[in-house]
Motif scaffolding. Structure first.
Motif, PDB file in Angstrom:
ATOM      1  N   ASP A  55      -5.124  -1.858  -5.205  1.00  0.00           N
ATOM      2  CA  ASP A  55      -4.085  -2.099  -6.206  1.00  0.00           C
ATOM      3  C   ASP A  55      -3.621  -3.546  -6.191  1.00  0.00           C
ATOM      4  O   ASP A  55      -3.174  -4.071  -7.203  1.00  0.00           O
ATOM      5  CB  ASP A  55      -2.882  -1.183  -5.935  1.00  0.00           C
ATOM      6  N   TYR A  56      -3.731  -4.184  -5.012  1.00  0.00           N
ATOM      7  CA  TYR A  56      -3.214  -5.545  -4.882  1.00  0.00           C
ATOM      8  C   TYR A  56      -3.819  -6.193  -3.646  1.00  0.00           C
ATOM      9  O   TYR A  56      -4.082  -5.516  -2.654  1.00  0.00           O
ATOM     10  CB  TYR A  56      -1.681  -5.492  -4.751  1.00  0.00           C
ATOM     11  N   LEU A  57      -4.032  -7.501  -3.719  1.00  0.00           N
ATOM     12  CA  LEU A  57      -4.527  -8.280  -2.582  1.00  0.00           C
ATOM     13  C   LEU A  57      -3.579  -9.462  -2.384  1.00  0.00           C
ATOM     14  O   LEU A  57      -3.296 -10.200  -3.336  1.00  0.00           O
ATOM     15  CB  LEU A  57      -5.944  -8.784  -2.875  1.00  0.00           C
ATOM     16  N   ARG A  58      -3.070  -9.610  -1.162  1.00  0.00           N
ATOM     17  CA  ARG A  58      -2.129 -10.698  -0.862  1.00  0.00           C
ATOM     18  C   ARG A  58      -2.763 -11.650   0.141  1.00  0.00           C
ATOM     19  O   ARG A  58      -3.201 -11.238   1.214  1.00  0.00           O
ATOM     20  CB  ARG A  58      -0.817 -10.133  -0.288  1.00  0.00           C
ATOM     21  N   VAL A 107      -4.690  -6.065   1.891  1.00  0.00           N
ATOM     22  CA  VAL A 107      -5.018  -5.271   0.701  1.00  0.00           C
ATOM     23  C   VAL A 107      -4.142  -4.023   0.692  1.00  0.00           C
ATOM     24  O   VAL A 107      -3.829  -3.457   1.737  1.00  0.00           O
ATOM     25  CB  VAL A 107      -6.518  -4.902   0.641  1.00  0.00           C
ATOM     26  N   PHE A 108      -3.738  -3.621  -0.502  1.00  0.00           N
ATOM     27  CA  PHE A 108      -2.903  -2.441  -0.698  1.00  0.00           C
ATOM     28  C   PHE A 108      -3.681  -1.475  -1.588  1.00  0.00           C
ATOM     29  O   PHE A 108      -4.226  -1.868  -2.619  1.00  0.00           O
ATOM     30  CB  PHE A 108      -1.585  -2.824  -1.365  1.00  0.00           C
ATOM     31  N   TYR A 109      -3.742  -0.208  -1.169  1.00  0.00           N
ATOM     32  CA  TYR A 109      -4.548   0.763  -1.898  1.00  0.00           C
ATOM     33  C   TYR A 109      -4.047   2.173  -1.629  1.00  0.00           C
ATOM     34  O   TYR A 109      -3.219   2.397  -0.750  1.00  0.00           O
ATOM     35  CB  TYR A 109      -6.025   0.638  -1.523  1.00  0.00           C
ATOM     36  N   GLU A 130      -0.393   5.842   0.394  1.00  0.00           N
ATOM     37  CA  GLU A 130      -0.513   4.412   0.135  1.00  0.00           C
ATOM     38  C   GLU A 130      -0.701   3.688   1.467  1.00  0.00           C
ATOM     39  O   GLU A 130       0.044   3.919   2.419  1.00  0.00           O
ATOM     40  CB  GLU A 130       0.733   3.905  -0.576  1.00  0.00           C
ATOM     41  N   HIS A 182      -8.484 -14.624  -4.771  1.00  0.00           N
ATOM     42  CA  HIS A 182      -7.258 -14.605  -5.588  1.00  0.00           C
ATOM     43  C   HIS A 182      -7.434 -13.716  -6.817  1.00  0.00           C
ATOM     44  O   HIS A 182      -8.386 -13.863  -7.573  1.00  0.00           O
ATOM     45  CB  HIS A 182      -6.884 -16.023  -6.021  1.00  0.00           C
ATOM     46  N   GLY A 183      -6.535 -12.773  -6.985  1.00  0.00           N
ATOM     47  CA  GLY A 183      -6.554 -11.890  -8.137  1.00  0.00           C
ATOM     48  C   GLY A 183      -7.587 -10.763  -8.065  1.00  0.00           C
ATOM     49  O   GLY A 183      -7.707  -9.986  -8.999  1.00  0.00           O
ATOM     50  N   GLN A 184      -8.303 -10.670  -6.970  1.00  0.00           N
ATOM     51  CA  GLN A 184      -9.336  -9.641  -6.814  1.00  0.00           C
ATOM     52  C   GLN A 184      -8.710  -8.251  -6.687  1.00  0.00           C
ATOM     53  O   GLN A 184      -7.696  -8.073  -6.022  1.00  0.00           O
ATOM     54  CB  GLN A 184     -10.159  -9.898  -5.545  1.00  0.00           C
ATOM     55  N   LEU A 185      -9.348  -7.288  -7.323  1.00  0.00           N
ATOM     56  CA  LEU A 185      -9.019  -5.881  -7.112  1.00  0.00           C
ATOM     57  C   LEU A 185     -10.214  -5.150  -6.508  1.00  0.00           C
ATOM     58  O   LEU A 185     -10.228  -3.926  -6.410  1.00  0.00           O
ATOM     59  CB  LEU A 185      -8.578  -5.214  -8.415  1.00  0.00           C
TER      60      LEU A 185
END
Length: 145
Positions: free
Chosen positions: A103-106, A133-135, A59, A94-97
């Motif tokens: 998995d998540y975008l902050r 971004v988290f992936y 991760e 916002h809310g993009q994957l």
């Protein structure tokens, strides 16, 4: 085929492409700011957050600094334009994957809001909008998808 790291960067740039400002990637700021403003996407180093034992899945988190610049002769109008440019960029992300790549975008709060040292600097204002971004990747993060 690009690695997952590169695919995410390309998808982030593509997600910003509808923005009114010119979107660039890892470029030196030009001598002149275009009238529509600009966004320079600056990827930082990916950091491993965790590894799932026995699965080979790692991760990662990666920060992208979006350097947002606007131009206007009037100081108040410049501040309003910067706020609008930042809000528009945040709205696009916002809310993009990013097509399922992450998995998540902050989105973080804008930083380093200041006048910009370029020709015509009296009329330029900029800020950095951090996006994390988290992936996940396979055991070797440089493998192609």
């Amino acid at each position: 085929m690009p690695t997952k790291h590169e695919s995410i960067t390309l998808a982030l740039v593509a997600a910003l492409s509808p923005h009114a400002a010119r979107v660039m990637r890892e470029q030196e700021l030009p001598e002149y700011c275009p009238d529509e403003g600009l966004i320079n996407v600056m990827p930082q180093d990916a950091e491993e957050e965790d590894q799932r034992l026995g699965t080979g899945v790692r991760e990662f988190a990666r920060v992208y600094e979006l350097e947002v610049l606007v131009q206007d002769a009037d100081e108040t109008a410049r501040a309003v334009a910067l706020d609008a440019a930042l809000a528009a960029a945040a709205g696009l992300l916002h809310g993009q994957l990013l097509g399922g790549l992450i998995d998540y975008l902050r989105l973080e709060a804008p930083q380093e809001t200041e006048d910009v040292p370029m020709d015509g600097a009296a009329s330029l204002k900029g800020a950095v909008l951090p996006v994390t971004v988290f992936y996940e990747t396979p055991d070797n993060p440089m493998e192609s998808d």
